[in-house]
Each structure stands twice: as C-alpha cells, then as structure tokens.
Design an enzyme around this catalytic site. Structure first.
Site, PDB file in Angstrom:
ATOM      1  N   SER A 128      -6.682  -7.128   9.829  1.00 48.67           N
ATOM      2  CA  SER A 128      -8.087  -7.541   9.915  1.00 48.67           C
ATOM      3  C   SER A 128      -8.453  -8.419   8.722  1.00 48.67           C
ATOM      4  O   SER A 128      -9.484  -9.090   8.735  1.00 48.67           O
ATOM      5  CB  SER A 128      -9.004  -6.315   9.985  1.00 48.67           C
ATOM      6  OG  SER A 128      -8.747  -5.475   8.876  1.00 48.67           O
ATOM      7  N   ASN A 134      -2.982 -12.478  15.927  1.00 52.95           N
ATOM      8  CA  ASN A 134      -3.907 -11.354  16.060  1.00 52.95           C
ATOM      9  C   ASN A 134      -4.459 -11.328  17.477  1.00 52.95           C
ATOM     10  O   ASN A 134      -4.354 -12.307  18.207  1.00 52.95           O
ATOM     11  CB  ASN A 134      -5.057 -11.481  15.041  1.00 52.95           C
ATOM     12  CG  ASN A 134      -5.695 -10.139  14.703  1.00 52.95           C
ATOM     13  OD1 ASN A 134      -6.165  -9.420  15.578  1.00 52.95           O
ATOM     14  ND2 ASN A 134      -5.698  -9.794  13.422  1.00 52.95           N
ATOM     15  N   HIS A 177       0.819  -1.218   0.000  1.00 55.13           N
ATOM     16  CA  HIS A 177       0.000   0.000   0.000  1.00 55.13           C
ATOM     17  C   HIS A 177       0.854   1.270   0.000  1.00 55.13           C
ATOM     18  O   HIS A 177       0.390   2.323   0.441  1.00 55.13           O
ATOM     19  CB  HIS A 177      -0.961  -0.002   1.200  1.00 55.13           C
ATOM     20  CG  HIS A 177      -2.043  -1.036   1.090  1.00 55.13           C
ATOM     21  ND1 HIS A 177      -2.801  -1.466   2.159  1.00 55.13           N
ATOM     22  CD2 HIS A 177      -2.494  -1.740   0.009  1.00 55.13           C
ATOM     23  CE1 HIS A 177      -3.670  -2.387   1.752  1.00 55.13           C
ATOM     24  NE2 HIS A 177      -3.504  -2.575   0.454  1.00 55.13           N
TER      25      HIS A 177
HETATM   26  C1  BJW Z   1      -3.204  -6.680  16.759  1.00 53.18           C
HETATM   27  C2  BJW Z   1      -2.605  -5.846  17.687  1.00 53.18           C
HETATM   28  C3  BJW Z   1      -1.559  -6.389  18.406  1.00 53.18           C
HETATM   29  C4  BJW Z   1      -4.153  -4.721  16.820  1.00 53.18           C
HETATM   30  N1  BJW Z   1      -1.189  -7.659  18.168  1.00 53.18           N
HETATM   31  N2  BJW Z   1      -2.831  -7.943  16.557  1.00 53.18           N
HETATM   32  C5  BJW Z   1     -13.153  -6.724  -3.852  1.00 53.18           C
HETATM   33  C6  BJW Z   1     -14.190  -7.027  -3.005  1.00 53.18           C
HETATM   34  C7  BJW Z   1     -14.674  -6.068  -2.135  1.00 53.18           C
HETATM   35  C8  BJW Z   1     -14.146  -4.787  -2.106  1.00 53.18           C
HETATM   36  C9  BJW Z   1     -13.137  -4.478  -2.938  1.00 53.18           C
HETATM   37  C10 BJW Z   1     -12.654  -5.443  -3.796  1.00 53.18           C
HETATM   38  N3  BJW Z   1     -11.645  -4.893  -4.510  1.00 53.18           N
HETATM   39  C11 BJW Z   1     -11.481  -3.617  -4.115  1.00 53.18           C
HETATM   40  C12 BJW Z   1     -12.381  -3.337  -3.169  1.00 53.18           C
HETATM   41  C13 BJW Z   1     -12.481  -2.000  -2.503  1.00 53.18           C
HETATM   42  C14 BJW Z   1     -11.446  -1.804  -1.400  1.00 53.18           C
HETATM   43  C15 BJW Z   1     -11.755  -2.790  -0.281  1.00 53.18           C
HETATM   44  O1  BJW Z   1     -11.093  -3.780  -0.104  1.00 53.18           O
HETATM   45  N4  BJW Z   1     -12.741  -2.468   0.533  1.00 53.18           N
HETATM   46  C16 BJW Z   1     -13.108  -3.287   1.687  1.00 53.18           C
HETATM   47  C17 BJW Z   1     -13.726  -2.388   2.712  1.00 53.18           C
HETATM   48  C18 BJW Z   1     -13.997  -4.426   1.255  1.00 53.18           C
HETATM   49  N5  BJW Z   1     -10.098  -1.998  -1.910  1.00 53.18           N
HETATM   50  C19 BJW Z   1      -9.458  -1.056  -2.582  1.00 53.18           C
HETATM   51  O2  BJW Z   1      -9.993   0.009  -2.849  1.00 53.18           O
HETATM   52  C20 BJW Z   1      -8.042  -1.389  -3.042  1.00 53.18           C
HETATM   53  N6  BJW Z   1      -7.946  -1.154  -4.421  1.00 53.18           N
HETATM   54  C21 BJW Z   1      -8.328  -2.045  -5.360  1.00 53.18           C
HETATM   55  O3  BJW Z   1      -8.632  -3.178  -5.069  1.00 53.18           O
HETATM   56  O4  BJW Z   1      -8.298  -1.582  -6.647  1.00 53.18           O
HETATM   57  C22 BJW Z   1      -9.187  -2.175  -7.592  1.00 53.18           C
HETATM   58  C23 BJW Z   1     -10.367  -1.209  -7.699  1.00 53.18           C
HETATM   59  C24 BJW Z   1     -10.247  -0.082  -8.480  1.00 53.18           C
HETATM   60  C25 BJW Z   1     -11.347   0.798  -8.572  1.00 53.18           C
HETATM   61  C26 BJW Z   1     -12.522   0.535  -7.870  1.00 53.18           C
HETATM   62  C27 BJW Z   1     -12.607  -0.611  -7.059  1.00 53.18           C
HETATM   63  C28 BJW Z   1     -11.529  -1.486  -6.993  1.00 53.18           C
HETATM   64  C29 BJW Z   1      -7.034  -0.438  -2.385  1.00 53.18           C
HETATM   65  C30 BJW Z   1      -6.981  -0.577  -0.912  1.00 53.18           C
HETATM   66  C31 BJW Z   1      -6.029   0.461  -0.320  1.00 53.18           C
HETATM   67  C32 BJW Z   1      -6.087   0.479   1.205  1.00 53.18           C
HETATM   68  N7  BJW Z   1      -5.524   1.677   1.678  1.00 53.18           N
HETATM   69  C33 BJW Z   1      -5.360   1.823   3.119  1.00 53.18           C
HETATM   70  C34 BJW Z   1      -4.785   3.231   3.380  1.00 53.18           C
HETATM   71  C35 BJW Z   1      -3.300   3.224   2.983  1.00 53.18           C
HETATM   72  C36 BJW Z   1      -2.714   4.563   3.001  1.00 53.18           C
HETATM   73  C37 BJW Z   1      -2.464   5.098   4.360  1.00 53.18           C
HETATM   74  O5  BJW Z   1      -2.122   4.386   5.320  1.00 53.18           O
HETATM   75  O6  BJW Z   1      -2.603   6.291   4.478  1.00 53.18           O
HETATM   76  O7  BJW Z   1      -4.482   0.826   3.640  1.00 53.18           O
HETATM   77  S1  BJW Z   1      -6.866   1.565   4.033  1.00 53.18           S
HETATM   78  C38 BJW Z   1      -6.112   0.729   5.385  1.00 53.18           C
HETATM   79  O8  BJW Z   1      -6.536  -0.661   5.445  1.00 53.18           O
HETATM   80  C39 BJW Z   1      -4.618   0.695   5.070  1.00 53.18           C
HETATM   81  C40 BJW Z   1      -4.229  -0.674   5.521  1.00 53.18           C
HETATM   82  O9  BJW Z   1      -3.033  -1.072   4.887  1.00 53.18           O
HETATM   83  C41 BJW Z   1      -5.427  -1.508   5.147  1.00 53.18           C
HETATM   84  C42 BJW Z   1      -5.529  -2.799   5.939  1.00 53.18           C
HETATM   85  O10 BJW Z   1      -5.738  -2.555   7.285  1.00 53.18           O
HETATM   86  P1  BJW Z   1      -5.009  -3.453   8.397  1.00 53.18           P
HETATM   87  O11 BJW Z   1      -3.551  -3.251   8.338  1.00 53.18           O
HETATM   88  O12 BJW Z   1      -5.503  -4.833   8.321  1.00 53.18           O
HETATM   89  O13 BJW Z   1      -5.480  -2.721   9.734  1.00 53.18           O
HETATM   90  P2  BJW Z   1      -6.862  -2.923  10.543  1.00 53.18           P
HETATM   91  O14 BJW Z   1      -6.987  -1.732  11.442  1.00 53.18           O
HETATM   92  O15 BJW Z   1      -7.987  -3.202   9.658  1.00 53.18           O
HETATM   93  O16 BJW Z   1      -6.603  -4.217  11.396  1.00 53.18           O
HETATM   94  C43 BJW Z   1      -5.652  -4.254  12.457  1.00 53.18           C
HETATM   95  C44 BJW Z   1      -5.652  -5.683  12.981  1.00 53.18           C
HETATM   96  O17 BJW Z   1      -4.608  -5.806  13.922  1.00 53.18           O
HETATM   97  C45 BJW Z   1      -6.960  -6.069  13.709  1.00 53.18           C
HETATM   98  O18 BJW Z   1      -7.363  -7.350  13.280  1.00 53.18           O
HETATM   99  C46 BJW Z   1      -6.557  -6.087  15.189  1.00 53.18           C
HETATM  100  O19 BJW Z   1      -7.276  -7.068  15.954  1.00 53.18           O
HETATM  101  C47 BJW Z   1      -5.099  -6.444  15.087  1.00 53.18           C
HETATM  102  N8  BJW Z   1      -4.270  -5.929  16.167  1.00 53.18           N
HETATM  103  N9  BJW Z   1      -3.300  -4.620  17.675  1.00 53.18           N
HETATM  104  C48 BJW Z   1      -1.894  -8.399  17.231  1.00 53.18           C
HETATM  105  N10 BJW Z   1      -0.924  -5.656  19.352  1.00 53.18           N
END
Ligand code: BJW
Ligand code: ZN
Length: 243
Positions: A182, A208, A109
């Site tokens: 997540s 996790n 990302h």
């Molecule tokens: C611990 C802990 C500890 C805490 N010990 N554990 C297909 C199906 C459905 C939807 C889509 C799809 N394709 C695309 C989409 C849309 C979208 C998407 O996925 N939406 C979902 C809501 C369903 N995806 C996109 O838009 C992606 N693009 C794409 O696919 O392009 C094709 C497309 C083009 C045009 C239209 C549509 C599609 C791009 C996604 C980019 C994500 N960007 C972000 C921001 C990055 C920039 C920034 O940081 O400023 O990336 S969003 C955010 O989420 C960030 C992260 O990398 C990403 C993942 O989050 P992560 O890291 O998992 O964090 P959390 O908070 O969710 O989870 C933390 C976890 O840690 C939890 O489980 C806690 O329990 C755990 N935890 N403390 C162990 N101490």
C-alpha cells in the site's frame, strides 16, 4: 525492455504473499480490520500483555508455516536465474521469497520465524518441526528473560544497518519493481523517492490491485493480481532480451 546488465531492485509488501494464503494488513479482508494493531504490533502492547501478543504470533506462525511461494515469488527467482542482478527489499516477515529461491533478500520489518531476547538480544529461530500449538511465552536459554518475535513493530526503528544497505542498493538501481504494497508505512514509503534522487534513468514499475500513493511516482502501474501480472511481465522481459 530491461537491459540484461540492469540492476533490479524489488520493494515487496504483503500483496505478493496474498495468493499463498498470507493475509494482507489493510483493505477489507486485511488483518487490521479484525485485529487492533495497537494491542498486537507495538512494543507497548508487548510490555502490557505479552501472552496476547504471542498468541497472535503463534497463530500467524502456524499459518505462514503452511504456505508455499506463489507464481509471483517464483517469477522473481526466474529473473535471477536468467542472469539479472536482482535484490529484494521486503516488508514481509514470511520467508516466501527465500523459499522461492531468491538469493538476495533483505527483511526490512524482520522475520516471523526469528525470536529475540528482550534482555540480552540473543537471536534464535523457530525449529522447522514446531507446530505452534502451545502458545507459551518463550524464555531465553541464556538469561531466562522473555523472548519476543523478531519483527519490527510500530514506533520501533528499523535496523540502521539494514536501512544503509537498502539505501546503497537504491542509489545504484536501474529498475525498481514495487510489488503488492500500500506504500503508506514509513520509512519504506520513502524508498522509491530515495531511488529516484539523482537517478533520472531509473524506471519504476508498480504491481498492485489498485493505485497507491506511489503510483504517481511510477512510470507504469500494472493493475491486477501480481501472481498473474508479474509472471507475464517477466516472460515478456526475458523474451525481449532474446530478440
Ligand atoms: C495485491 C494483491 C495481489 C493485495 N496482487 N497486489 C513518518 C511519517 C508518518 C508516520 C511515520 C513516520 N515515521 C514513522 C511513522 C509511524 C509508522 C507509520 O509509518 N505509520 C503510518 C500509518 C503513517 N512507522 C513506524 O512506526 C515504523 N517505525 C519508524 O519509522 O521508526 C521511527 C519512529 C520511532 C518512534 C516513533 C515514531 C517513529 C515501523 C513500521 C513497522 C511496520 N510493522 C508492520 C508489522 C510487522 C510485523 C508483523 O508482520 O507482525 O509491518 S505493520 C504492517 O504494514 C507490516 C507491513 O510490512 C507494513 C506494510 O504493509 P503492506 O505490506 O504494504 O501491506 P498492506 O496490507 O498495507 O497493503 C497490501 C497491498 O497489496 C495493497 O495495496 C493491496 O491492494 C495489494 N494487494 N493483494 C497485487 N494479489
Ligand atoms: Zn537473553
């Protein structure tokens, strides 16, 4: 027991950096509880209000620049130093894996310290001396257009070369560690399934605080703070390797 010639691949998310002081996105104290991602983390938001988006990124740049790798990042480096072939596919935009010493890191990302011109796509990096106190919109030195953060926002596609390199690695991996994510953001949410395809011997460990949609695919989900559980897992792995 992980054989010493096993290829280990990590998929990491914001949970691994939580203990370093980097906020996660979802959950009760996650960024998206306080901030609306539609106004801050989409190309449309940047086109509408680049100043607001940059203010948020300056705040996060300041925050991330003050952090240090924690014991979970260091545990992965320890595995690498012990001779394991380990590659980290991280969704995180911080550089804590690299700062811990991991040498093979792919940023799915993007990177928060990277800046990209919206016109000529020239890539530059924030200086290490930057204090992020003056949130002006940076301008490209080459074409004078606006510069944007070098991260992947919602609705943007991931770099095809990065996807390909990740797939190549997932296809040959023996052990997959899914850490602190997540597992709901696509396309990364599909990566563990890609690794499983045609690879019956793949072993998947998930780390996790709580079960996730990926837990049903994992051979074992190790619940607890990863800064504690991962160092323990690595020590046990290395001890067993010596037996
Ligand atoms: C611990 C802990 C500890 C805490 N010990 N554990 C297909 C199906 C459905 C939807 C889509 C799809 N394709 C695309 C989409 C849309 C979208 C998407 O996925 N939406 C979902 C809501 C369903 N995806 C996109 O838009 C992606 N693009 C794409 O696919 O392009 C094709 C497309 C083009 C045009 C239209 C549509 C599609 C791009 C996604 C980019 C994500 N960007 C972000 C921001 C990055 C920039 C920034 O940081 O400023 O990336 S969003 C955010 O989420 C960030 C992260 O990398 C990403 C993942 O989050 P992560 O890291 O998992 O964090 P959390 O908070 O969710 O989870 C933390 C976890 O840690 C939890 O489980 C806690 O329990 C755990 N935890 N403390 C162990 N101490
Ligand atoms: Zn330019």
């Amino acid at each position: 027991m992980i054989s010493t010639d096993a290829k280990i691949t990590v998929i990491s998310g914001s949970g691994i950096s939580k203990a370093s002081g980097v906020p996660t996105f979802r959950g009760t104290d996650g960024l998206w509880k306080k901030y609306n991602f539609m106004e801050l983390a989409t190309p449309q938001a940047f086109a509408r209000n680049p100043k607001l988006v940059w203010e948020w990124y300056y705040w996060r740049l300041g925050l991330v620049s003050q952090t240090e790798p924690n014991n979970a990042h260091l545990a992965l480096k320890k595995l690498e130093s012990s001779g394991y072939d380990i590659m980290v596919l991280t969704q995180n935009v911080d550089n804590l894996h690299e700062r811990a010493g991991s040498s093979k890191v792919i940023h799915l990302h993007g990177e928060i310290f990277q800046r990209r011109c919206i016109q000529c796509h020239d890539i530059t990096y924030w200086k290490s001396t930057e204090t992020y106190e003056n949130p002006i919109i940076p301008k490209c030195p080459k074409c004078n257009s606006m510069i944007r953060p070098g991260v992947v926002w919602f609705h943007e596609t991931l770099d095809p070369d990065i996807i390909q390199r990740s797939y190549n690695r997932l296809h040959v991996t023996d052990v997959l560690l899914i850490i602190g994510t997540s597992g709901v953001i696509h396309p990364v949410a599909t990566f563990p399934y890609i690794a499983k395809q045609g690879n019956e011997n793949l072993i998947v460990y998930e780390f996790n605080l709580e079960p996730t949609p990926l837990s049903s695919l994992a051979d074992k989900t190790i619940l607890g703070p990863v800064e504690k559980t991962l160092p323990l897992f690595v020590s046990e792995t290395l001890d067993k390797g010596k037996e």
